[in-house]
Design a protein around this motif. Structure first.
Motif, mmCIF file in Angstrom:
data_model
loop_
_atom_site.group_PDB
_atom_site.id
_atom_site.type_symbol
_atom_site.label_atom_id
_atom_site.label_comp_id
_atom_site.label_asym_id
_atom_site.label_seq_id
_atom_site.Cartn_x
_atom_site.Cartn_y
_atom_site.Cartn_z
ATOM 1 N N ALA A 85 0.823 -1.224 0.000
ATOM 2 C CA ALA A 85 0.000 0.000 0.000
ATOM 3 C C ALA A 85 0.850 1.263 0.000
ATOM 4 O O ALA A 85 1.934 1.312 0.586
ATOM 5 C CB ALA A 85 -0.924 -0.006 1.216
ATOM 6 N N ASP A 86 0.302 2.299 -0.630
ATOM 7 C CA ASP A 86 0.927 3.627 -0.600
ATOM 8 C C ASP A 86 0.578 4.365 0.687
ATOM 9 O O ASP A 86 1.358 5.172 1.176
ATOM 10 C CB ASP A 86 0.440 4.466 -1.785
ATOM 11 N N VAL A 87 -0.632 4.098 1.204
ATOM 12 C CA VAL A 87 -1.136 4.745 2.411
ATOM 13 C C VAL A 87 -1.710 3.664 3.316
ATOM 14 O O VAL A 87 -2.360 2.732 2.847
ATOM 15 C CB VAL A 87 -2.249 5.774 2.081
ATOM 16 N N ILE A 88 -1.463 3.800 4.624
ATOM 17 C CA ILE A 88 -2.100 2.920 5.609
ATOM 18 C C ILE A 88 -2.943 3.806 6.514
ATOM 19 O O ILE A 88 -2.418 4.618 7.273
ATOM 20 C CB ILE A 88 -1.070 2.131 6.442
ATOM 21 N N LEU A 89 -4.257 3.672 6.385
ATOM 22 C CA LEU A 89 -5.210 4.347 7.271
ATOM 23 C C LEU A 89 -5.326 3.473 8.507
ATOM 24 O O LEU A 89 -5.621 2.288 8.386
ATOM 25 C CB LEU A 89 -6.546 4.462 6.547
ATOM 26 N N LEU A 90 -5.084 4.041 9.694
ATOM 27 C CA LEU A 90 -5.175 3.281 10.945
ATOM 28 C C LEU A 90 -6.169 3.962 11.858
ATOM 29 O O LEU A 90 -5.944 5.089 12.302
ATOM 30 C CB LEU A 90 -3.803 3.188 11.624
ATOM 31 N N PHE A 91 -7.287 3.269 12.122
ATOM 32 C CA PHE A 91 -8.357 3.813 12.958
ATOM 33 C C PHE A 91 -8.544 2.942 14.194
ATOM 34 O O PHE A 91 -8.790 1.745 14.091
ATOM 35 C CB PHE A 91 -9.668 3.885 12.177
ATOM 36 N N LEU A 92 -8.413 3.567 15.378
ATOM 37 C CA LEU A 92 -8.579 2.854 16.650
ATOM 38 C C LEU A 92 -9.798 3.416 17.377
ATOM 39 O O LEU A 92 -9.790 4.569 17.813
ATOM 40 C CB LEU A 92 -7.305 3.028 17.497
ATOM 41 N N GLU A 93 -10.839 2.595 17.482
ATOM 42 C CA GLU A 93 -12.070 3.001 18.160
ATOM 43 C C GLU A 93 -11.853 3.096 19.663
ATOM 44 O O GLU A 93 -11.119 2.297 20.254
ATOM 45 C CB GLU A 93 -13.194 1.995 17.890
ATOM 46 N N ALA A 94 -12.544 4.032 20.273
ATOM 47 C CA ALA A 94 -12.394 4.300 21.708
ATOM 48 C C ALA A 94 -12.635 3.064 22.574
ATOM 49 O O ALA A 94 -11.900 2.818 23.521
ATOM 50 C CB ALA A 94 -13.333 5.419 22.135
ATOM 51 N N ASN A 95 -13.641 2.280 22.259
ATOM 52 C CA ASN A 95 -14.027 1.173 23.137
ATOM 53 C C ASN A 95 -13.457 -0.171 22.709
ATOM 54 O O ASN A 95 -14.017 -1.218 23.027
ATOM 55 C CB ASN A 95 -15.560 1.089 23.200
ATOM 56 N N SER A 96 -12.337 -0.138 22.000
ATOM 57 C CA SER A 96 -11.749 -1.392 21.532
ATOM 58 C C SER A 96 -10.408 -1.638 22.214
ATOM 59 O O SER A 96 -9.871 -0.764 22.885
ATOM 60 C CB SER A 96 -11.549 -1.331 20.016
ATOM 61 N N LYS A 97 -9.898 -2.819 22.019
ATOM 62 C CA LYS A 97 -8.551 -3.145 22.490
ATOM 63 C C LYS A 97 -7.562 -3.079 21.329
ATOM 64 O O LYS A 97 -6.478 -2.555 21.470
ATOM 65 C CB LYS A 97 -8.509 -4.537 23.138
ATOM 66 N N SER A 98 -7.896 -3.667 20.206
ATOM 67 C CA SER A 98 -7.122 -3.588 18.956
ATOM 68 C C SER A 98 -5.634 -3.900 19.109
ATOM 69 O O SER A 98 -4.783 -3.144 18.628
ATOM 70 C CB SER A 98 -7.324 -2.208 18.326
ATOM 71 N N PRO A 99 -5.275 -5.018 19.727
ATOM 72 C CA PRO A 99 -3.854 -5.305 19.915
ATOM 73 C C PRO A 99 -3.099 -5.502 18.599
ATOM 74 O O PRO A 99 -1.937 -5.102 18.490
ATOM 75 C CB PRO A 99 -3.843 -6.580 20.760
#
Length: 161
Positions: A85-99
């Motif tokens: 990928a040329d771009v990596i969009l990284l979104f972390l929701e408030a109520n998640s852990k997302s390890p």
């Protein structure tokens, strides 16, 4: 835009974006589709490829082991797509852990590809903020701000090719 889902083959493209971030085993809001819908409104992005890791055939019973061929295929697909990928969009929701998303932030922190939104209330927001500041990663307060910035970046990349 053309969306590629795992385990589809990743082919070279002129401009592409990987949608990294909260999935929480499929229980989070499908923000990936929201981004795709927003970006599809832009005619100049018709040839952009979107790598969306939200696999339609995901089985929550898969053993998360290198020996599990389906799990290994998924993880390797994601790593290959992020590298491509040329771009990596990284979104972390408030109520998640997302390890896994935090691991991806670490893996690609020096790539120059990351654009990040870590919502207020995310359990490790301080760590995310420090890494982003230290590595000079663009950070946005809301998902909408992040989406708009990524769409603008993709437009710039399309115009420069």
């Amino acid at each position: 835009m053309r969306t590629i889902l795992p385990p589809e083959i990743i082919l070279p493209s002129d401009v592409s974006v990987f949608l990294a971030g909260t999935i929480d085993m499929g229980h989070s809001v499908d923000w990936q589709q929201t981004f795709i819908n927003q970006a599809n409104k832009e005619e100049t992005l018709d040839d952009v490829v979107v790598f969306n890791p939200r696999r339609k055939s995901w089985d929550h019973n898969w053993t998360q082991s290198i020996e599990n061929i389906w799990f290994s295929e998924q993880v390797n697909w994601e790593l290959d797509a992020m590298e491509s990928a040329d771009v990596i969009l990284l979104f972390l929701e408030a109520n998640s852990k997302s390890p896994i998303s935090m691991m991806e932030l670490g893996l690609f922190a020096d790539s120059g590809k990351l654009m990040v939104c870590c919502e207020e209330g995310f359990w490790r927001k301080g760590n995310i903020d420090i890494v982003c500041k230290r590595k000079e990663i663009h950070q946005y307060r809301t998902f909408d701000e992040l989406s708009a910035a990524v769409i603008a970046k993709l437009k710039d990349l399309v115009e420069s090719k």
